[in-house]
Motif scaffolding. Structure first.
Motif, PDB file in Angstrom:
ATOM      1  N   SER A 135      -2.632 -11.823 -13.659  1.00 17.09           N
ATOM      2  CA  SER A 135      -2.590 -13.404 -13.377  1.00 17.09           C
ATOM      3  C   SER A 135      -2.472 -13.410 -11.960  1.00 17.09           C
ATOM      4  O   SER A 135      -2.321 -12.633 -10.834  1.00 17.09           O
ATOM      5  N   GLU A 136      -3.621 -14.470 -11.611  1.00 16.07           N
ATOM      6  CA  GLU A 136      -4.070 -14.915 -10.119  1.00 16.07           C
ATOM      7  C   GLU A 136      -3.034 -15.811  -9.375  1.00 16.07           C
ATOM      8  O   GLU A 136      -2.681 -16.918  -9.743  1.00 16.07           O
ATOM      9  N   SER A 137      -2.686 -15.393  -8.094  1.00 18.59           N
ATOM     10  CA  SER A 137      -1.890 -16.187  -7.319  1.00 18.59           C
ATOM     11  C   SER A 137      -2.269 -15.995  -5.780  1.00 18.59           C
ATOM     12  O   SER A 137      -3.054 -14.898  -5.392  1.00 18.59           O
ATOM     13  N   ILE A 138      -1.487 -16.759  -4.805  1.00 17.89           N
ATOM     14  CA  ILE A 138      -2.022 -16.661  -3.559  1.00 17.89           C
ATOM     15  C   ILE A 138      -0.759 -15.997  -2.678  1.00 17.89           C
ATOM     16  O   ILE A 138       0.616 -16.889  -3.143  1.00 17.89           O
ATOM     17  N   MET A 139      -0.573 -15.037  -2.037  1.00 20.07           N
ATOM     18  CA  MET A 139       0.470 -14.879  -1.075  1.00 20.07           C
ATOM     19  C   MET A 139       0.073 -15.223   0.285  1.00 20.07           C
ATOM     20  O   MET A 139      -1.192 -15.033   0.709  1.00 20.07           O
ATOM     21  N   ASP A 140       1.151 -15.435   1.061  1.00 18.75           N
ATOM     22  CA  ASP A 140       1.088 -15.582   2.523  1.00 18.75           C
ATOM     23  C   ASP A 140       1.751 -14.461   3.354  1.00 18.75           C
ATOM     24  O   ASP A 140       2.885 -14.004   2.851  1.00 18.75           O
ATOM     25  N   TYR A 141       1.264 -14.340   4.428  1.00 16.37           N
ATOM     26  CA  TYR A 141       1.607 -13.313   5.378  1.00 16.37           C
ATOM     27  C   TYR A 141       1.765 -14.246   6.998  1.00 16.37           C
ATOM     28  O   TYR A 141       0.591 -14.805   7.095  1.00 16.37           O
ATOM     29  N   THR A 142       2.794 -13.723   7.386  1.00 17.32           N
ATOM     30  CA  THR A 142       2.680 -14.356   8.916  1.00 17.32           C
ATOM     31  C   THR A 142       2.052 -13.485  10.010  1.00 17.32           C
ATOM     32  O   THR A 142       2.414 -12.253  10.167  1.00 17.32           O
ATOM     33  N   CYS A 143       1.194 -13.900  10.756  1.00 22.91           N
ATOM     34  CA  CYS A 143       0.466 -13.114  11.660  1.00 22.91           C
ATOM     35  C   CYS A 143       0.159 -13.624  13.036  1.00 22.91           C
ATOM     36  O   CYS A 143       0.453 -15.140  13.121  1.00 22.91           O
ATOM     37  N   SER A 144       0.126 -13.031  13.868  1.00 20.44           N
ATOM     38  CA  SER A 144       0.088 -13.636  15.154  1.00 20.44           C
ATOM     39  C   SER A 144      -0.951 -12.872  16.312  1.00 20.44           C
ATOM     40  O   SER A 144      -1.336 -11.539  16.036  1.00 20.44           O
ATOM     41  N   TYR A 145      -1.845 -13.425  17.033  1.00 25.94           N
ATOM     42  CA  TYR A 145      -2.440 -12.839  18.151  1.00 25.94           C
ATOM     43  C   TYR A 145      -1.838 -13.130  19.589  1.00 25.94           C
ATOM     44  O   TYR A 145      -1.196 -14.075  19.849  1.00 25.94           O
ATOM     45  N   GLU A 146      -1.878 -11.806  20.401  1.00 28.51           N
ATOM     46  CA  GLU A 146      -1.320 -12.002  21.707  1.00 28.51           C
ATOM     47  C   GLU A 146      -2.054 -11.619  22.634  1.00 28.51           C
ATOM     48  O   GLU A 146      -2.544 -10.341  22.578  1.00 28.51           O
ATOM     49  N   GLY A 147      -2.447 -12.332  23.639  1.00 26.87           N
ATOM     50  CA  GLY A 147      -3.599 -11.698  24.597  1.00 26.87           C
ATOM     51  C   GLY A 147      -3.396 -12.339  26.094  1.00 26.87           C
ATOM     52  O   GLY A 147      -2.616 -13.048  26.367  1.00 26.87           O
TER      53      GLY A 147
END
Length: 266
Positions: free
Chosen positions: A112-124
């Motif tokens: 069964s297909e679904s969507i997962m979310d993950y918290t990401c960030s860039y720091e430059g």
């Protein structure tokens, strides 16, 4: 019109950072499957301010970010910071961008297909020809307690955990590959949809792969040391795991970084 920001300041106090915080903006980031994906970011952008400048030009931060918001890969994020630095005639420019990253994921048995979310960030940070850049990825996982399994005749307690990886990046890699490495290091990964055969699978998989927070951090470190998804090895990385305990009114936690074990006999 008079430009107050450019008028002299006589107090002789330089400022490390001036700029904007908590800008909400739609952005596009790279996606391994589809080329790119649309998401929404919270952005902080700064430059340093010499002692003889009264203020900075806030609108220029937005103008530069807007020019790049439809293509904000890791390389483009640093290019955007360099534009800000030059536009404001600053020595240094800094920026962070936090965003949810979405992945299509299939349940392990039913598919069964679904969507997962993950918290990401860039720091430059850019300073003339020098650049520093970090990517942080937070991955939710399942952990099952090895002690509980060892001492209990029936079952073992488990809980959700949160693994945060921060890497110093000098070459291209896919965020999805880091997520996969983290998920393989836990007792089991998470899914948005689970049918009954899927639930049986993840329950038994977690039971067969008990992990303390210490185990998860060490396994992720090994995966990052041996990571083949980047053009060059990561110059530095940190790993932390926090378990939201199911039988305690507190969380379990572990943390380390690559400098703590580099050069060891491992």
């Amino acid at each position: 019109m008079i430009d107050i920001q450019n008028t002299p300041d006589t107090r002789e106090i330089a400022l490390k950072k001036v700029g904007i915080k908590n800008l909400k903006y739609p952005v596009k980031v790279l996606d391994k499957t589809n080329g790119n994906q649309s998401t929404s970011a919270t952005v902080n952008l700064f430059v340093n301010l010499p002692h003889d400048y009264k203020g900075t030009h806030m609108s220029r931060f937005i103008e530069a970010f807007h020019r790049h918001h439809a293509n904000l890969g890791m390389k483009q994020f640093l290019e955007m910071l360099e534009e800000i630095r030059q536009s404001l005639k600053a020595e240094r420019a800094f920026g962070t961008m936090e965003f949810p990253f979405f992945m299509v994921k299939n349940a392990p048995v039913s598919g069964s297909e679904s969507i997962m979310d993950y918290t990401c960030s860039y720091e430059g940070e850019v300073t003339g020809g020098k650049q520093n850049f970090y990517v942080t990825v937070t991955v939710p996982v399942t952990t099952l307690c090895p002690c509980s399994k060892a001492i209990s005749e029936n079952g073992a307690h488990n809980q959700r955990g949160r693994v945060t990886v921060k890497v110093q990046n000098t070459s291209f890699f896919w965020i999805e590959d880091v997520i996969e490495a983290v998920e393989k290091s836990a007792s089991c990964d998470l899914y948005s949809i689970l049918k009954r055969p899927d639930e049986k699978f993840v329950t038994e998989r977690a039971y067969d792969n008990p992990r303390f927070v210490e185990d998860v951090v060490r396994e992720v470190c090994i995966a990052l040391k041996n990571f083949t998804g980047a053009e060059k090895p990561f110059e530095w990385f940190s790993v932390e795991c926090e378990n939201f305990e199911s039988i305690h009114n507190h969380n379990a936690y572990a943390y380390t970084e690559s400098t703590d074990f580099e050069g060891s006999d491992r």
